[in-house]
Design a protein around this motif. Structure first.
Motif, PDB file in Angstrom:
ATOM      1  N   ASN A  10       0.817  -1.227   0.000  1.00 39.60           N
ATOM      2  CA  ASN A  10       0.000   0.000   0.000  1.00 39.60           C
ATOM      3  C   ASN A  10       0.850   1.277   0.000  1.00 39.60           C
ATOM      4  OD1 ASN A  10      -2.274   1.593   0.035  1.00 39.60           O
ATOM      5  ND2 ASN A  10      -2.632   1.386   2.208  1.00 39.60           N
ATOM      6  N   ILE A  13       2.427   1.808  -3.478  1.00 35.05           N
ATOM      7  CA  ILE A  13       1.490   2.258  -4.501  1.00 35.05           C
ATOM      8  C   ILE A  13       1.196   3.736  -4.348  1.00 35.05           C
ATOM      9  CG2 ILE A  13      -0.887   1.972  -5.358  1.00 35.05           C
ATOM     10  CD1 ILE A  13      -0.699  -1.017  -4.520  1.00 35.05           C
ATOM     11  N   THR A  14       1.041   4.107  -3.127  1.00 31.59           N
ATOM     12  CA  THR A  14       0.753   5.535  -2.858  1.00 31.59           C
ATOM     13  C   THR A  14       1.873   6.407  -3.391  1.00 31.59           C
ATOM     14  OG1 THR A  14      -0.496   4.913  -0.887  1.00 31.59           O
ATOM     15  CG2 THR A  14       0.230   7.212  -1.060  1.00 31.59           C
ATOM     16  N   ILE A  16       3.979   5.706  -5.769  1.00 33.35           N
ATOM     17  CA  ILE A  16       4.014   5.687  -7.226  1.00 33.35           C
ATOM     18  C   ILE A  16       2.929   6.602  -7.786  1.00 33.35           C
ATOM     19  CG2 ILE A  16       3.643   4.206  -9.247  1.00 33.35           C
ATOM     20  CD1 ILE A  16       4.889   1.909  -7.552  1.00 33.35           C
ATOM     21  N   PHE A  17       1.786   6.591  -7.138  1.00 36.09           N
ATOM     22  CA  PHE A  17       0.661   7.388  -7.608  1.00 36.09           C
ATOM     23  C   PHE A  17       0.987   8.883  -7.505  1.00 36.09           C
ATOM     24  CE2 PHE A  17      -3.320   9.623  -6.695  1.00 36.09           C
ATOM     25  CZ  PHE A  17      -4.021   9.350  -7.871  1.00 36.09           C
ATOM     26  N   LEU A  18       1.558   9.274  -6.428  1.00 34.16           N
ATOM     27  CA  LEU A  18       1.913  10.690  -6.244  1.00 34.16           C
ATOM     28  C   LEU A  18       2.988  11.117  -7.241  1.00 34.16           C
ATOM     29  CD1 LEU A  18       2.011  10.892  -2.335  1.00 34.16           C
ATOM     30  CD2 LEU A  18       0.308  11.890  -3.858  1.00 34.16           C
ATOM     31  N   SER A  19       3.907  10.185  -7.503  1.00 30.27           N
ATOM     32  CA  SER A  19       4.967  10.511  -8.458  1.00 30.27           C
ATOM     33  C   SER A  19       4.381  10.678  -9.851  1.00 30.27           C
ATOM     34  CB  SER A  19       6.018   9.389  -8.451  1.00 30.27           C
ATOM     35  OG  SER A  19       7.000   9.669  -9.425  1.00 30.27           O
ATOM     36  N   PHE A  20       3.382   9.848 -10.158  1.00 29.82           N
ATOM     37  CA  PHE A  20       2.738   9.950 -11.460  1.00 29.82           C
ATOM     38  C   PHE A  20       2.020  11.271 -11.622  1.00 29.82           C
ATOM     39  CE2 PHE A  20      -1.063   9.283 -14.073  1.00 29.82           C
ATOM     40  CZ  PHE A  20      -0.472   8.945 -15.262  1.00 29.82           C
ATOM     41  N   ILE A  21       1.340  11.684 -10.594  1.00 29.92           N
ATOM     42  CA  ILE A  21       0.599  12.962 -10.653  1.00 29.92           C
ATOM     43  C   ILE A  21       1.553  14.125 -10.861  1.00 29.92           C
ATOM     44  CG2 ILE A  21      -0.809  14.554  -9.305  1.00 29.92           C
ATOM     45  CD1 ILE A  21      -2.192  12.059  -8.077  1.00 29.92           C
TER      46      ILE A  21
END
Length: 219
Positions: A10, A13-14, A16-21
């Motif tokens: 978890n 993933i968080t 990675i998601f922030l890096s993507f944004i």
């Protein structure tokens, strides 16, 4: 077991998601050529301050001015006399020379008068001496009468010696004329003339004119 695995995955993933944004946002701004609005800053014009230098000594003098005694001004010195110009100097020099020449002339005239007065006294003294000597040796003839007059010219030398006797004017009586000539020759030498100043002798006694009268005898 699955639950533990989920807990580990978890946070990953968080992240990675922030890096993507974040990457997506950055790509969006680059593609749209976004530039940050920059507002120009207002620069205010500089204010000028007038500066004035103040002399501390002037302030002190103003403060002490009321306490000081009044200054007494000295009297102005007299202006020096202007120096004479060259032309004036020449005039003054000429005047000075004229005055000196006039003084010299006056002094010379005074000396000359004194000398003449002295010479007259000497001449008068020796003339009296000569007439006394001749009268002492004169034998008036019996034919002598009042009004007769014989004039003789007598020549002498500085020693007083008689050189010659000449009859200039006859009395009309031969005996009277000869008696006058013989009186001079009898004296022969007026020795006191040797004491006389030669200048006076040459002027007054080198040649003498002697007048014979029965009542008197005079030069």
């Amino acid at each position: 077991m699955i639950t533990k695995l989920f807990r580990r995955i978890n946070p990953l993933i968080t992240a990675i998601f922030l890096s993507f944004i974040l990457h997506a946002t950055l790509i969006f701004f680059l593609v749209s050529k976004w530039e940050p609005e920059s507002q120009p800053k207002k620069i205010s014009a500089p204010k000028y301050i007038q500066a004035k230098l103040i002399n501390q000594q002037d302030k002190r003098s103003k403060k002490l001015g009321s306490k000081r005694k009044p200054i007494v001004k000295a009297k102005p010195k007299p202006k020096p006399k202007p120096k004479p110009k060259p032309k004036d100097e020449n005039k003054l020099e000429k005047k000075r020379k004229i005055v000196e020449q006039q003084k010299a002339k006056n002094l010379q005239a005074k000396k000359q008068l004194e000398q003449e007065s002295h010479d007259k006294k000497i001449t008068s003294s020796y003339s009296s001496y000569i007439t006394e000597r001749i009268e002492a040796n004169w034998n008036r003839p019996p034919s002598a009468r009042r009004g007769m007059e014989a004039k003789l010219l007598i020549k002498l030398v500085p020693t007083g010696q008689v050189v010659s006797v000449a009859l200039l004017k006859t009395s009309g009586n031969i005996a009277f004329d000869r008696s006058a000539e013989q009186a001079v020759y009898k004296v022969g030498n007026f020795d006191k003339l040797q004491q006389m100043d030669l200048r006076i002798f040459e002027k007054n006694f080198r040649q003498l004119e002697l007048v014979f009268r029965p009542d008197d005898l005079r030069l």
